[in-house]
Design an enzyme around this catalytic site. Structure first.
Site, PDB file in Angstrom:
ATOM      1  N   LEU A 153       0.515 -14.265  25.774  1.00 54.86           N
ATOM      2  CA  LEU A 153       0.148 -15.417  26.600  1.00 54.86           C
ATOM      3  C   LEU A 153       0.755 -15.244  27.982  1.00 54.86           C
ATOM      4  O   LEU A 153       1.885 -14.782  28.109  1.00 54.86           O
ATOM      5  CB  LEU A 153       0.686 -16.735  26.007  1.00 54.86           C
ATOM      6  CG  LEU A 153       0.260 -17.099  24.581  1.00 54.86           C
ATOM      7  CD1 LEU A 153       1.077 -18.299  24.106  1.00 54.86           C
ATOM      8  CD2 LEU A 153      -1.225 -17.425  24.524  1.00 54.86           C
ATOM      9  N   LYS A 173       4.488 -14.829  34.329  1.00 53.86           N
ATOM     10  CA  LYS A 173       4.754 -13.693  33.452  1.00 53.86           C
ATOM     11  C   LYS A 173       3.458 -13.171  32.849  1.00 53.86           C
ATOM     12  O   LYS A 173       2.491 -13.913  32.673  1.00 53.86           O
ATOM     13  CB  LYS A 173       5.723 -14.099  32.329  1.00 53.86           C
ATOM     14  CG  LYS A 173       7.065 -14.649  32.835  1.00 53.86           C
ATOM     15  CD  LYS A 173       7.886 -13.591  33.536  1.00 53.86           C
ATOM     16  CE  LYS A 173       9.267 -14.104  33.939  1.00 53.86           C
ATOM     17  NZ  LYS A 173       9.246 -15.071  35.038  1.00 53.86           N
ATOM     18  N   ASP A 174       3.451 -11.887  32.505  1.00 55.95           N
ATOM     19  CA  ASP A 174       2.258 -11.211  32.022  1.00 55.95           C
ATOM     20  C   ASP A 174       1.789 -11.733  30.672  1.00 55.95           C
ATOM     21  O   ASP A 174       2.576 -12.272  29.884  1.00 55.95           O
ATOM     22  CB  ASP A 174       2.526  -9.703  31.892  1.00 55.95           C
ATOM     23  CG  ASP A 174       2.817  -9.062  33.230  1.00 55.95           C
ATOM     24  OD1 ASP A 174       3.945  -9.226  33.720  1.00 55.95           O
ATOM     25  OD2 ASP A 174       1.922  -8.402  33.773  1.00 55.95           O
ATOM     26  N   ARG A 175       0.496 -11.512  30.400  1.00 61.53           N
ATOM     27  CA  ARG A 175      -0.073 -11.893  29.114  1.00 61.53           C
ATOM     28  C   ARG A 175       0.171 -10.816  28.053  1.00 61.53           C
ATOM     29  O   ARG A 175       0.633 -11.133  26.942  1.00 61.53           O
ATOM     30  CB  ARG A 175      -1.574 -12.157  29.259  1.00 61.53           C
ATOM     31  CG  ARG A 175      -2.273 -12.420  27.904  1.00 61.53           C
ATOM     32  CD  ARG A 175      -3.759 -12.702  28.057  1.00 61.53           C
ATOM     33  NE  ARG A 175      -3.966 -14.072  28.510  1.00 61.53           N
ATOM     34  CZ  ARG A 175      -4.475 -14.402  29.701  1.00 61.53           C
ATOM     35  NH1 ARG A 175      -4.807 -13.445  30.552  1.00 61.53           N
ATOM     36  NH2 ARG A 175      -4.653 -15.654  30.036  1.00 61.53           N
TER      37      ARG A 175
END
Length: 346
Positions: free
Chosen positions: A51, A77-79
């Site tokens: 997520l 923040k990255d998935r």
């Protein structure tokens, strides 16, 4: 992104796969704010898998009934990653604390800790992020790879904005041009559009300075940025001698800087630095004009990103683990691109 110049002169010889699984890209937000234990904001430290930050905000909003605008976070923040970060939720003192781990709709999110605080968590309030990246299917000359790792730790890397700033397939740049053409966008999409346009312009200037071999040098008319801050001073106006400035540059106390385009801010550069920036930005006159029309205030960003904390370990012949800390706004992918080619990474 692949067309941007490399400090090493060419793309890395080593190749590897990143994010074969989310745990291969681990991020831990470094946020050292002392929570008071009282107040109308509930701060939650979460670990999320698969997520991005907006996904987590929406999930918490649905689970708690709190509007997304009342949920704060420090950084995106990255998935495709396992990431830990803080979020704050507006939560009146008279309201009992929620049993968040048992709320429905929080799949992929684990609540690690929570406490009350007086203030909402603001963007950029964190100190930085700690990364642990696992590179698999590694191929290439190990001696060359270790030399690149040592060089990056010693010299840093060009401070490019990463591809994720521009959205999948560069769609955020499409939003930029739509916005500047007069289309109305939601608050979030407008933010993505403005950020993408500024990031593209900054990357273009960094690219020119890398090709000019001056991304890590002070040139005539430079706008010099203090490490770890947004403070900038004009090279032409300082009383410090050239030798002293070069020593400060060598120990990463100061950096050359590039433009975060917008309204104003032109008076800090002059000479060759100004000529170079104006030449690059002139190729994107529509984006520059659009940012000014949207009343975006100009700023500066360091051209160089230092990575003194970089450590590495070969788990086996085909697996390399990297760990390092970066300040807010810096991209782990900009560190990686000087070490190993991961272009197959979606």
């Amino acid at each position: 992104m692949a067309a941007l110049a490399y400090a090493r002169g060419a793309a890395p010889d080593a190749r590897a796969e990143l994010r074969q699984q989310p745990a291969d890209f681990f991020v831990d937000e470094d946020c050292d704010i002392a929570l008071s234990g009282s107040g109308e904001h509930l701060w939650c430290r979460i670990e999320k898998t698969g997520l991005n930050t907006q996904d987590a905000v929406q999930a918490l909003s649905r689970a708690t009934g709190v509007h997304p605008r009342q949920i704060g976070f420090a950084g995106m923040k990255d998935r495709v990653a396992v990431t830990r970060q803080w979020l704050s939720i507006a939560w009146p003192i008279a309201r009992d604390l929620p049993d968040l781990p048992d709320l429905d709709g929080l799949e992929g999110i684990e609540i690690l800790e929570m406490d009350r605080h007086e203030r909402k968590l603001k963007r950029g309030a964190h100190r930085g992020n700690r990364f642990v990246l696992r590179l698999r299917e590694l191929a290439g000359d190990r001696d060359v790879l270790e030399a690149d790792l040592a060089r990056v730790r010693e010299q840093g890397v060009p401070n490019y904005f990463g591809a994720q700033r521009f959205g999948h397939g560069g769609r955020n740049l499409g939003l930029s041009r739509a916005l500047f053409a007069g289309k109305r966008l939601s608050r979030n999409r407008r933010g993505f559009a403005l950020s993408a346009a500024r990031s593209l312009l900054f990357n273009a200037v960094v690219d020119a300075r890398v090709r000019d071999a001056s991304w890590n040098a002070l040139i005539d008319g430079e706008a010099v940025m203090l490490d770890g801050s947004h403070s900038v001073f004009a090279l032409a106006e300082t009383d410090q001698g050239r030798d002293e400035l070069e020593q400060r540059l060598a120990r990463f106390d100061i950096h050359p800087s590039g433009p975060m385009a917008g309204r104003g801010g032109d008076d800090v550069i002059s000479g060759r630095a100004r000529e170079l920036e104006e030449g690059v930005l002139g190729e994107y006159a529509d984006l520059v004009a659009g940012l000014k029309a949207c009343d975006v205030e100009a700023g500066r960003r360091a051209l160089r990103l230092s990575v003194p904390s970089l450590e590495w370990q070969f788990e086996d012949e085909r697996t390399l683990t990297l760990s390092f800390w970066l300040p807010p706004g810096a991209f782990a992918t900009s560190v990686l691109r000087e070490i190993v080619d991961t272009t197959s990474d979606s």
